[in-house]
Scaffold this motif. Structure first.
Motif, PDB file in Angstrom:
ATOM      1  N   MET A   1       0.847  -1.189   0.000  1.00 12.42           N
ATOM      2  CA  MET A   1       0.000   0.000   0.000  1.00 12.42           C
ATOM      3  C   MET A   1       0.883   1.239   0.000  1.00 12.42           C
ATOM      4  O   MET A   1       1.951   1.240   0.592  1.00 12.42           O
ATOM      5  CB  MET A   1      -0.880   0.027   1.237  1.00 12.42           C
ATOM      6  N   ASN A   2       0.380   2.262  -0.618  1.00 10.70           N
ATOM      7  CA  ASN A   2       1.158   3.492  -0.584  1.00 10.70           C
ATOM      8  C   ASN A   2       0.874   4.258   0.715  1.00 10.70           C
ATOM      9  O   ASN A   2       0.012   3.885   1.501  1.00 10.70           O
ATOM     10  CB  ASN A   2       0.882   4.341  -1.827  1.00 10.70           C
ATOM     11  N   LYS A   3       1.641   5.318   0.927  1.00  3.05           N
ATOM     12  CA  LYS A   3       1.572   6.041   2.205  1.00  3.05           C
ATOM     13  C   LYS A   3       0.206   6.684   2.434  1.00  3.05           C
ATOM     14  O   LYS A   3      -0.274   6.732   3.563  1.00  3.05           O
ATOM     15  CB  LYS A   3       2.659   7.104   2.244  1.00  3.05           C
ATOM     16  N   LYS A   4      -0.425   7.168   1.367  1.00  2.00           N
ATOM     17  CA  LYS A   4      -1.717   7.836   1.521  1.00  2.00           C
ATOM     18  C   LYS A   4      -2.790   6.841   1.978  1.00  2.00           C
ATOM     19  O   LYS A   4      -3.577   7.137   2.875  1.00  2.00           O
ATOM     20  CB  LYS A   4      -2.123   8.497   0.205  1.00  2.00           C
ATOM     21  N   LYS A   5      -2.807   5.660   1.389  1.00  2.00           N
ATOM     22  CA  LYS A   5      -3.786   4.653   1.791  1.00  2.00           C
ATOM     23  C   LYS A   5      -3.539   4.191   3.219  1.00  2.00           C
ATOM     24  O   LYS A   5      -4.488   3.947   3.972  1.00  2.00           O
ATOM     25  CB  LYS A   5      -3.738   3.460   0.845  1.00  2.00           C
ATOM     26  N   MET A   6      -2.281   4.065   3.579  1.00  2.00           N
ATOM     27  CA  MET A   6      -1.959   3.663   4.955  1.00  2.00           C
ATOM     28  C   MET A   6      -2.422   4.723   5.957  1.00  2.00           C
ATOM     29  O   MET A   6      -2.952   4.394   7.023  1.00  2.00           O
ATOM     30  CB  MET A   6      -0.454   3.439   5.098  1.00  2.00           C
ATOM     31  N   ALA A   7      -2.234   5.997   5.618  1.00  2.00           N
ATOM     32  CA  ALA A   7      -2.640   7.074   6.522  1.00  2.00           C
ATOM     33  C   ALA A   7      -4.167   7.119   6.656  1.00  2.00           C
ATOM     34  O   ALA A   7      -4.687   7.325   7.761  1.00  2.00           O
ATOM     35  CB  ALA A   7      -2.119   8.411   6.017  1.00  2.00           C
ATOM     36  N   ILE A   8      -4.876   6.912   5.560  1.00  2.00           N
ATOM     37  CA  ILE A   8      -6.336   6.908   5.614  1.00  2.00           C
ATOM     38  C   ILE A   8      -6.837   5.723   6.428  1.00  2.00           C
ATOM     39  O   ILE A   8      -7.754   5.857   7.245  1.00  2.00           O
ATOM     40  CB  ILE A   8      -6.921   6.918   4.186  1.00  2.00           C
ATOM     41  N   THR A   9      -6.213   4.563   6.236  1.00  2.00           N
ATOM     42  CA  THR A   9      -6.585   3.381   7.017  1.00  2.00           C
ATOM     43  C   THR A   9      -6.330   3.610   8.497  1.00  2.00           C
ATOM     44  O   THR A   9      -7.168   3.282   9.351  1.00  2.00           O
ATOM     45  CB  THR A   9      -5.793   2.153   6.532  1.00  2.00           C
ATOM     46  N   ARG A  10      -5.191   4.202   8.830  1.00  2.75           N
ATOM     47  CA  ARG A  10      -4.867   4.512  10.224  1.00  2.75           C
ATOM     48  C   ARG A  10      -5.865   5.498  10.817  1.00  2.75           C
ATOM     49  O   ARG A  10      -6.254   5.377  11.986  1.00  2.75           O
ATOM     50  CB  ARG A  10      -3.449   5.073  10.299  1.00  2.75           C
ATOM     51  N   MET A  11      -6.304   6.470  10.020  1.00  5.33           N
ATOM     52  CA  MET A  11      -7.273   7.457  10.491  1.00  5.33           C
ATOM     53  C   MET A  11      -8.618   6.789  10.796  1.00  5.33           C
ATOM     54  O   MET A  11      -9.221   7.032  11.849  1.00  5.33           O
ATOM     55  CB  MET A  11      -7.468   8.556   9.446  1.00  5.33           C
ATOM     56  N   ILE A  12      -9.066   5.929   9.898  1.00  2.68           N
ATOM     57  CA  ILE A  12     -10.337   5.237  10.104  1.00  2.68           C
ATOM     58  C   ILE A  12     -10.262   4.336  11.335  1.00  2.68           C
ATOM     59  O   ILE A  12     -11.189   4.299  12.155  1.00  2.68           O
ATOM     60  CB  ILE A  12     -10.717   4.436   8.841  1.00  2.68           C
ATOM     61  N   LEU A  13      -9.163   3.625  11.496  1.00  2.00           N
ATOM     62  CA  LEU A  13      -9.014   2.753  12.652  1.00  2.00           C
ATOM     63  C   LEU A  13      -8.923   3.526  13.963  1.00  2.00           C
ATOM     64  O   LEU A  13      -9.429   3.076  14.994  1.00  2.00           O
ATOM     65  CB  LEU A  13      -7.783   1.858  12.488  1.00  2.00           C
ATOM     66  N   SER A  14      -8.309   4.703  13.938  1.00  2.12           N
ATOM     67  CA  SER A  14      -8.232   5.492  15.171  1.00  2.12           C
ATOM     68  C   SER A  14      -9.608   6.044  15.559  1.00  2.12           C
ATOM     69  O   SER A  14      -9.936   6.085  16.748  1.00  2.12           O
ATOM     70  CB  SER A  14      -7.220   6.621  15.025  1.00  2.12           C
ATOM     71  N   ILE A  15     -10.406   6.433  14.577  1.00  6.46           N
ATOM     72  CA  ILE A  15     -11.775   6.889  14.874  1.00  6.46           C
ATOM     73  C   ILE A  15     -12.598   5.719  15.416  1.00  6.46           C
ATOM     74  O   ILE A  15     -13.362   5.871  16.375  1.00  6.46           O
ATOM     75  CB  ILE A  15     -12.408   7.513  13.621  1.00  6.46           C
ATOM     76  N   PHE A  16     -12.428   4.538  14.817  1.00  6.89           N
ATOM     77  CA  PHE A  16     -13.111   3.349  15.300  1.00  6.89           C
ATOM     78  C   PHE A  16     -12.679   3.034  16.734  1.00  6.89           C
ATOM     79  O   PHE A  16     -13.502   2.664  17.571  1.00  6.89           O
ATOM     80  CB  PHE A  16     -12.810   2.170  14.372  1.00  6.89           C
ATOM     81  N   MET A  17     -11.415   3.206  17.033  1.00  6.38           N
ATOM     82  CA  MET A  17     -10.894   2.952  18.375  1.00  6.38           C
ATOM     83  C   MET A  17     -11.512   3.915  19.392  1.00  6.38           C
ATOM     84  O   MET A  17     -11.850   3.518  20.515  1.00  6.38           O
ATOM     85  CB  MET A  17      -9.376   3.086  18.361  1.00  6.38           C
ATOM     86  N   MET A  18     -11.691   5.175  19.016  1.00 13.11           N
ATOM     87  CA  MET A  18     -12.332   6.150  19.897  1.00 13.11           C
ATOM     88  C   MET A  18     -13.785   5.761  20.169  1.00 13.11           C
ATOM     89  O   MET A  18     -14.246   5.809  21.314  1.00 13.11           O
ATOM     90  CB  MET A  18     -12.303   7.538  19.260  1.00 13.11           C
ATOM     91  N   LEU A  19     -14.491   5.382  19.108  1.00 12.94           N
ATOM     92  CA  LEU A  19     -15.890   4.991  19.278  1.00 12.94           C
ATOM     93  C   LEU A  19     -16.023   3.757  20.165  1.00 12.94           C
ATOM     94  O   LEU A  19     -16.935   3.679  21.000  1.00 12.94           O
ATOM     95  CB  LEU A  19     -16.528   4.725  17.917  1.00 12.94           C
ATOM     96  N   MET A  20     -15.118   2.810  20.015  1.00 12.02           N
ATOM     97  CA  MET A  20     -15.159   1.606  20.848  1.00 12.02           C
ATOM     98  C   MET A  20     -14.901   1.941  22.319  1.00 12.02           C
ATOM     99  O   MET A  20     -15.534   1.372  23.208  1.00 12.02           O
ATOM    100  CB  MET A  20     -14.142   0.577  20.352  1.00 12.02           C
ATOM    101  N   ALA A  21     -13.991   2.873  22.584  1.00 12.83           N
ATOM    102  CA  ALA A  21     -13.716   3.272  23.968  1.00 12.83           C
ATOM    103  C   ALA A  21     -14.941   3.951  24.585  1.00 12.83           C
ATOM    104  O   ALA A  21     -15.291   3.686  25.742  1.00 12.83           O
ATOM    105  CB  ALA A  21     -12.515   4.207  24.014  1.00 12.83           C
TER     106      ALA A  21
END
Length: 78
Positions: A1-21
């Protein structure tokens, strides 16, 4: 994956992590019917919630900065 896709994936996962908390704290303090057991350790709940929020906010900040840096570098090359 390129850096942009990795950053977007990380952003989505961090928002998901906040919602789960947030949902986890909601379900811990949700009124229950019947015997509750030993009860809730408030210090542990707050500690784990704070740890999850700090981790997710740091991942979110890092991914936003990465996206900003990618877009800035792309604009500089034009």
């Amino acid at each position: 994956m390129n850096k942009k896709k990795m950053a977007i994936t990380r952003m989505i996962l961090s928002i998901f992590m906040m919602l789960m908390a947030i949902l986890q704290v909601y379900y811990i303090y949700k009124p229950k019917i019947g015997p509750v057991g030993e009860g809730i350790d408030d210090r542990r709940v707050i500690w784990l919630f704070s740890l999850a929020m700090i981790a997710s906010l740091s991942f979110l900040t890092e991914s936003v900065y990465t996206l900003y840096r990618i877009n800035r570098d792309k604009d500089d090359k034009k």
